[in-house]
Design a protein around this motif. Structure first.
Motif, mmCIF file in Angstrom:
data_model
loop_
_atom_site.group_PDB
_atom_site.id
_atom_site.type_symbol
_atom_site.label_atom_id
_atom_site.label_comp_id
_atom_site.label_asym_id
_atom_site.label_seq_id
_atom_site.Cartn_x
_atom_site.Cartn_y
_atom_site.Cartn_z
ATOM 1 N N ALA A 12 0.968 -1.175 0.083
ATOM 2 C CA ALA A 12 -0.041 0.042 -0.013
ATOM 3 C C ALA A 12 0.786 1.242 0.013
ATOM 4 O O ALA A 12 0.455 2.239 -0.581
ATOM 5 N N THR A 16 0.951 4.454 -2.785
ATOM 6 C CA THR A 16 0.672 5.791 -2.279
ATOM 7 C C THR A 16 1.684 6.841 -2.515
ATOM 8 O O THR A 16 1.461 7.902 -2.791
ATOM 9 N N LEU A 110 -7.399 7.492 -0.281
ATOM 10 C CA LEU A 110 -8.341 6.402 -1.271
ATOM 11 C C LEU A 110 -7.447 5.610 -1.955
ATOM 12 O O LEU A 110 -7.651 4.334 -2.186
ATOM 13 N N THR A 111 -5.976 5.845 -2.316
ATOM 14 C CA THR A 111 -5.040 5.130 -2.816
ATOM 15 C C THR A 111 -4.515 4.187 -2.052
ATOM 16 O O THR A 111 -4.578 2.938 -2.482
ATOM 17 N N ILE A 113 -6.084 2.822 0.765
ATOM 18 C CA ILE A 113 -7.011 1.868 0.803
ATOM 19 C C ILE A 113 -7.291 0.984 -0.223
ATOM 20 O O ILE A 113 -7.465 -0.324 -0.284
ATOM 21 N N ALA A 114 -7.119 1.422 -1.255
ATOM 22 C CA ALA A 114 -7.592 0.610 -2.717
ATOM 23 C C ALA A 114 -6.293 -0.506 -2.732
ATOM 24 O O ALA A 114 -6.303 -1.527 -3.195
ATOM 25 N N ALA A 115 -5.179 0.116 -2.727
ATOM 26 C CA ALA A 115 -3.870 -0.691 -2.695
ATOM 27 C C ALA A 115 -3.844 -1.762 -1.451
ATOM 28 O O ALA A 115 -3.480 -3.004 -1.942
ATOM 29 N N GLU A 116 -4.250 -1.430 -0.455
ATOM 30 C CA GLU A 116 -4.310 -2.571 0.722
ATOM 31 C C GLU A 116 -5.281 -3.474 0.492
ATOM 32 O O GLU A 116 -5.002 -4.766 0.558
ATOM 33 N N PHE A 117 -6.527 -3.139 -0.187
ATOM 34 C CA PHE A 117 -7.621 -3.889 -0.437
ATOM 35 C C PHE A 117 -6.957 -4.948 -1.648
ATOM 36 O O PHE A 117 -7.222 -6.062 -1.380
ATOM 37 N N ARG A 118 -6.193 -4.430 -2.486
ATOM 38 C CA ARG A 118 -5.837 -5.376 -3.872
ATOM 39 C C ARG A 118 -4.960 -6.208 -3.064
ATOM 40 O O ARG A 118 -4.886 -7.431 -3.465
#
Length: 139
Positions: A12, A16, A110-111, A113-118
């Motif tokens: 993440a 970021t 938001l970046t 969170i999206a990277a952590e989710f991925r």
């Protein structure tokens, strides 16, 4: 910190930071040096806050799942309040562009969170080994 947690933080933090570099360039182009400074400060704030939060949750996971949930919720609350206080107290500062700072914080959060989710989705793909002699019971 567990190796899987370190992988998530690394997965993440790197995207970021890359988006943060882009935000610094956009801030430089749109608001000059003050915009670039604001975007750089926002990148440092977001990466630091989210990394500290991940460390707290990782530590709490060693204690119990209830403690982990409490640490996750508490760190989220602290992050939101700290950013709100930071943005409010820095509203009148003329050293950097506060608008660029605010939008960069939102974009980088938001970046992250999206990277952590991925990374979490890639990590936890379950698989099932079905024995070969199982009867097919489909209708």
């Amino acid at each position: 910190m567990q190796p899987s947690d370190a992988r998530i933080v690394r997965g993440a933090a790197l995207p970021t930071a890359g988006v943060g570099v882009g935000a610094v360039l956009i801030g430089l182009l749109t608001a000059g040096a003050k915009g670039a400074l604001a975007a750089a400060l926002a990148a440092v704030v977001v990466i630091a806050f989210f990394s500290i939060s991940a460390l707290a949750v990782s530590w709490a996971a060693k204690v119990s799942s209830q403690t982990m949930m409490l640490a996750a919720l508490a760190s989220y609350l602290v992050k939101i309040l700290a950013v709100m206080v930071l943005v409010t107290t820095m509203d009148g500062v003329s050293i950097w562009n506060t608008t660029v700072f605010g939008w960069t914080v939102v974009g980088l959060a938001l970046t992250w969170i999206a990277a952590e989710f991925r990374v979490a989705l890639q990590k936890g793909r379950p698989y099932i080994d079905e024995p070969g002699n199982v009867l097919d019971r489909s209708p």
